[in-house]
Design a protein around this motif. Structure first.
Motif, PDB file in Angstrom:
ATOM      1  N   VAL A  66      11.369  -8.245   8.670  1.00 20.65           N
ATOM      2  CA  VAL A  66      11.582  -6.868   8.242  1.00 20.65           C
ATOM      3  C   VAL A  66      10.681  -6.623   7.029  1.00 20.65           C
ATOM      4  CG1 VAL A  66      13.265  -5.163   7.461  1.00 20.65           C
ATOM      5  CG2 VAL A  66      13.984  -6.984   9.027  1.00 20.65           C
ATOM      6  N   GLU A  67       9.916  -5.533   7.085  1.00 16.72           N
ATOM      7  CA  GLU A  67       8.993  -5.206   6.006  1.00 16.72           C
ATOM      8  C   GLU A  67       9.102  -3.730   5.653  1.00 16.72           C
ATOM      9  OE1 GLU A  67       5.394  -8.359   7.084  1.00 16.72           O
ATOM     10  OE2 GLU A  67       5.088  -6.227   7.486  1.00 16.72           O
ATOM     11  N   LEU A  68       8.647  -3.400   4.450  1.00 17.16           N
ATOM     12  CA  LEU A  68       8.503  -2.005   4.043  1.00 17.16           C
ATOM     13  C   LEU A  68       7.096  -1.591   4.435  1.00 17.16           C
ATOM     14  CD1 LEU A  68      10.134  -2.234   0.502  1.00 17.16           C
ATOM     15  CD2 LEU A  68      11.209  -1.596   2.677  1.00 17.16           C
ATOM     16  N   HIS A  69       6.978  -0.490   5.163  1.00 13.89           N
ATOM     17  CA  HIS A  69       5.690  -0.051   5.707  1.00 13.89           C
ATOM     18  C   HIS A  69       5.405   1.397   5.348  1.00 13.89           C
ATOM     19  CE1 HIS A  69       4.512  -2.942   9.212  1.00 13.89           C
ATOM     20  NE2 HIS A  69       4.936  -3.607   8.160  1.00 13.89           N
ATOM     21  N   THR A  70       4.135   1.759   5.476  1.00 11.03           N
ATOM     22  CA  THR A  70       3.698   3.140   5.383  1.00 11.03           C
ATOM     23  C   THR A  70       2.568   3.358   6.367  1.00 11.03           C
ATOM     24  OG1 THR A  70       3.202   4.928   3.848  1.00 11.03           O
ATOM     25  CG2 THR A  70       1.916   2.896   3.574  1.00 11.03           C
ATOM     26  N   HIS A  71       2.165   4.595   6.545  1.00 12.13           N
ATOM     27  CA  HIS A  71       1.016   4.946   7.378  1.00 12.13           C
ATOM     28  C   HIS A  71      -0.142   5.340   6.456  1.00 12.13           C
ATOM     29  CE1 HIS A  71       4.120   5.440  10.505  1.00 12.13           C
ATOM     30  NE2 HIS A  71       3.150   5.187  11.341  1.00 12.13           N
ATOM     31  N   ALA A  73      -4.547   6.405   6.622  1.00  4.07           N
ATOM     32  CA  ALA A  73      -5.686   6.723   7.475  1.00  4.07           C
ATOM     33  C   ALA A  73      -6.812   5.744   7.179  1.00  4.07           C
ATOM     34  CB  ALA A  73      -6.147   8.156   7.221  1.00  4.07           C
ATOM     35  N   ASP A  74      -7.415   5.185   8.248  1.00  6.90           N
ATOM     36  CA  ASP A  74      -8.568   4.313   8.043  1.00  6.90           C
ATOM     37  C   ASP A  74      -9.818   5.187   7.877  1.00  6.90           C
ATOM     38  OD1 ASP A  74      -9.447   5.107  10.563  1.00  6.90           O
ATOM     39  OD2 ASP A  74      -9.111   3.163  11.521  1.00  6.90           O
ATOM     40  N   GLY A  75     -10.987   4.583   7.771  1.00  8.58           N
ATOM     41  CA  GLY A  75     -12.229   5.313   7.566  1.00  8.58           C
ATOM     42  C   GLY A  75     -12.567   6.290   8.670  1.00  8.58           C
ATOM     43  N   ASN A  76     -11.983   6.102   9.853  1.00  8.80           N
ATOM     44  CA  ASN A  76     -12.243   6.982  10.987  1.00  8.80           C
ATOM     45  C   ASN A  76     -11.157   8.036  11.175  1.00  8.80           C
ATOM     46  OD1 ASN A  76     -14.581   5.495  11.703  1.00  8.80           O
ATOM     47  ND2 ASN A  76     -13.273   3.949  12.664  1.00  8.80           N
ATOM     48  N   GLY A  77     -10.237   8.128  10.234  1.00  7.66           N
ATOM     49  CA  GLY A  77      -9.161   9.107  10.338  1.00  7.66           C
ATOM     50  C   GLY A  77      -8.018   8.678  11.236  1.00  7.66           C
ATOM     51  N   VAL A  78      -8.023   7.418  11.673  1.00  5.21           N
ATOM     52  CA  VAL A  78      -6.958   6.896  12.527  1.00  5.21           C
ATOM     53  C   VAL A  78      -5.828   6.387  11.638  1.00  5.21           C
ATOM     54  CG1 VAL A  78      -6.365   5.154  14.254  1.00  5.21           C
ATOM     55  CG2 VAL A  78      -8.606   6.272  14.329  1.00  5.21           C
ATOM     56  N   MET A  79      -4.606   6.821  11.942  1.00  9.15           N
ATOM     57  CA  MET A  79      -3.452   6.381  11.159  1.00  9.15           C
ATOM     58  C   MET A  79      -3.025   4.980  11.583  1.00  9.15           C
ATOM     59  SD  MET A  79      -2.932   8.792   9.040  1.00  9.15           S
ATOM     60  CE  MET A  79      -1.323   8.537   8.337  1.00  9.15           C
ATOM     61  N   LYS A  80      -2.832   4.113  10.608  1.00  7.43           N
ATOM     62  CA  LYS A  80      -2.392   2.741  10.866  1.00  7.43           C
ATOM     63  C   LYS A  80      -1.226   2.425   9.949  1.00  7.43           C
ATOM     64  CE  LYS A  80      -6.805   1.079  12.397  1.00  7.43           C
ATOM     65  NZ  LYS A  80      -7.463  -0.121  12.770  1.00  7.43           N
ATOM     66  N   MET A  81      -0.336   1.565  10.457  1.00  5.29           N
ATOM     67  CA  MET A  81       0.775   1.104   9.629  1.00  5.29           C
ATOM     68  C   MET A  81       0.333  -0.102   8.820  1.00  5.29           C
ATOM     69  SD  MET A  81       4.314   1.291  11.735  1.00  5.29           S
ATOM     70  CE  MET A  81       3.654   0.781  13.302  1.00  5.29           C
ATOM     71  N   MET A  82       0.862  -0.186   7.592  1.00  5.66           N
ATOM     72  CA  MET A  82       0.595  -1.364   6.775  1.00  5.66           C
ATOM     73  C   MET A  82       1.789  -1.645   5.871  1.00  5.66           C
ATOM     74  SD  MET A  82      -2.102   0.057   3.906  1.00  5.66           S
ATOM     75  CE  MET A  82      -1.948  -1.386   2.890  1.00  5.66           C
ATOM     76  N   GLU A  83       1.941  -2.922   5.548  1.00  8.86           N
ATOM     77  CA  GLU A  83       3.027  -3.321   4.657  1.00  8.86           C
ATOM     78  C   GLU A  83       2.760  -2.819   3.241  1.00  8.86           C
ATOM     79  OE1 GLU A  83       5.543  -7.285   3.284  1.00  8.86           O
ATOM     80  OE2 GLU A  83       3.622  -7.552   4.305  1.00  8.86           O
ATOM     81  N   VAL A  84       3.833  -2.428   2.548  1.00  7.13           N
ATOM     82  CA  VAL A  84       3.758  -2.011   1.153  1.00  7.13           C
ATOM     83  C   VAL A  84       4.488  -3.082   0.357  1.00  7.13           C
ATOM     84  CG1 VAL A  84       4.278  -0.184  -0.516  1.00  7.13           C
ATOM     85  CG2 VAL A  84       3.738   0.407   1.862  1.00  7.13           C
ATOM     86  N   GLU A  85       3.732  -4.083  -0.078  1.00  7.61           N
ATOM     87  CA  GLU A  85       4.343  -5.246  -0.738  1.00  7.61           C
ATOM     88  C   GLU A  85       5.017  -4.900  -2.056  1.00  7.61           C
ATOM     89  OE1 GLU A  85       1.633  -8.531  -0.944  1.00  7.61           O
ATOM     90  OE2 GLU A  85       1.202  -8.434   1.204  1.00  7.61           O
ATOM     91  N   GLU A  86       4.494  -3.886  -2.763  1.00 12.27           N
ATOM     92  CA  GLU A  86       5.085  -3.521  -4.053  1.00 12.27           C
ATOM     93  C   GLU A  86       6.333  -2.669  -3.903  1.00 12.27           C
ATOM     94  OE1 GLU A  86       2.053  -0.330  -3.094  1.00 12.27           O
ATOM     95  OE2 GLU A  86       2.156  -2.492  -2.889  1.00 12.27           O
ATOM     96  N   GLY A  87       6.629  -2.224  -2.685  1.00  9.19           N
ATOM     97  CA  GLY A  87       7.823  -1.427  -2.432  1.00  9.19           C
ATOM     98  C   GLY A  87       7.624   0.028  -2.778  1.00  9.19           C
ATOM     99  N   PHE A  88       8.730   0.769  -2.852  1.00  8.80           N
ATOM    100  CA  PHE A  88       8.703   2.214  -3.069  1.00  8.80           C
ATOM    101  C   PHE A  88       9.501   2.562  -4.321  1.00  8.80           C
ATOM    102  CE2 PHE A  88       8.941   1.750   1.706  1.00  8.80           C
ATOM    103  CZ  PHE A  88       7.578   1.927   1.923  1.00  8.80           C
ATOM    104  N   VAL A  89       8.894   3.334  -5.209  1.00  5.69           N
ATOM    105  CA  VAL A  89       9.591   3.799  -6.408  1.00  5.69           C
ATOM    106  C   VAL A  89      10.616   4.853  -6.005  1.00  5.69           C
ATOM    107  CG1 VAL A  89       9.346   5.037  -8.599  1.00  5.69           C
ATOM    108  CG2 VAL A  89       7.663   3.309  -7.942  1.00  5.69           C
ATOM    109  N   ILE A  90      11.821   4.712  -6.540  1.00  5.56           N
ATOM    110  CA  ILE A  90      12.868   5.713  -6.379  1.00  5.56           C
ATOM    111  C   ILE A  90      13.047   6.316  -7.769  1.00  5.56           C
ATOM    112  CG2 ILE A  90      15.163   6.220  -5.488  1.00  5.56           C
ATOM    113  CD1 ILE A  90      13.288   4.634  -3.500  1.00  5.56           C
ATOM    114  N   PRO A  91      12.505   7.530  -7.996  1.00  2.00           N
ATOM    115  CA  PRO A  91      12.491   8.068  -9.361  1.00  2.00           C
ATOM    116  C   PRO A  91      13.886   8.416  -9.879  1.00  2.00           C
ATOM    117  CG  PRO A  91      11.771   9.736  -7.797  1.00  2.00           C
ATOM    118  CD  PRO A  91      11.933   8.454  -7.018  1.00  2.00           C
ATOM    119  N   ALA A  92      14.045   8.300 -11.185  1.00  4.11           N
ATOM    120  CA  ALA A  92      15.302   8.691 -11.830  1.00  4.11           C
ATOM    121  C   ALA A  92      15.597  10.147 -11.508  1.00  4.11           C
ATOM    122  CB  ALA A  92      15.187   8.508 -13.342  1.00  4.11           C
TER     123      ALA A  92
END
Length: 158
Positions: A66-71, A73-92
């Motif tokens: 199980v990983e945290l992912h986002t989408h 765009a690569d250099g050709n405008g193609v959307m790809k999924m990738m892991e977000v190792e630093e995670g996601f900020v949940i603002p105060a």
């Protein structure tokens, strides 16, 4: 002796910084089909606390990984999924949406099919709030919300 213990507890409580207070709303999980080897979970994570927090990982027995992912765009405008190792900020006093086409929890190597109406148990781990176990309903029929802003959203007043 009792008043000394109470005074010490009060002093400790007042000297501890306020931790993030996290709530999960509108969560659901899905896979593309019954035989899929991958799936994803989406939700809105709200932080009612006075300091930012960060979702740093997720785990579940529903998948081998199980990983945290986002989408992105690569250099050709193609959307790809990738892991977000630093995670996601949940603002105060704010929210962060994990939504289709954006940030999400990715399940790889499903240990069984995601079945409509059942739930998936997921442990979300936050830097400040620690671990939170959530039961996420499987909804294979839900359509994406059009016009929804992905990423960090400001908390709206009632």
């Amino acid at each position: 002796m009792k008043s000394l213990i109470l005074a010490g507890a009060a002093a400790l409580a007042l000297s501890t910084p306020a931790l993030a207070e996290i709530a999960v709303h509108d969560a659901y999980a899905r896979s593309a089909m019954a035989t899929a080897k991958t799936g994803a979970a989406f939700m809105v994570i709200e932080n009612t606390g006075d300091s930012d927090d960060r979702l740093v990982s997720a785990s579940s027995d529903a998948a081998m990984k199980v990983e945290l992912h986002t989408h992105v765009a690569d250099g050709n405008g193609v959307m790809k999924m990738m892991e977000v190792e630093e995670g996601f900020v949940i603002p105060a006093k704010g929210q962060h949406a994990l939504a289709r086409g954006g940030d999400h929890v990715m399940f790889m190597g499903l240990t069984g099919p995601f079945v409509q109406g059942e739930t998936v148990t997921v442990t979300l781990t936050f830097e400040e709030a620690g671990e939170m176990v959530v039961e996420i309903p499987v909804d294979l029929e839900r359509q994406p919300h059009h016009g929804m802003t992905h990423g960090t959203m400001n908390k709206m007043s009632n």
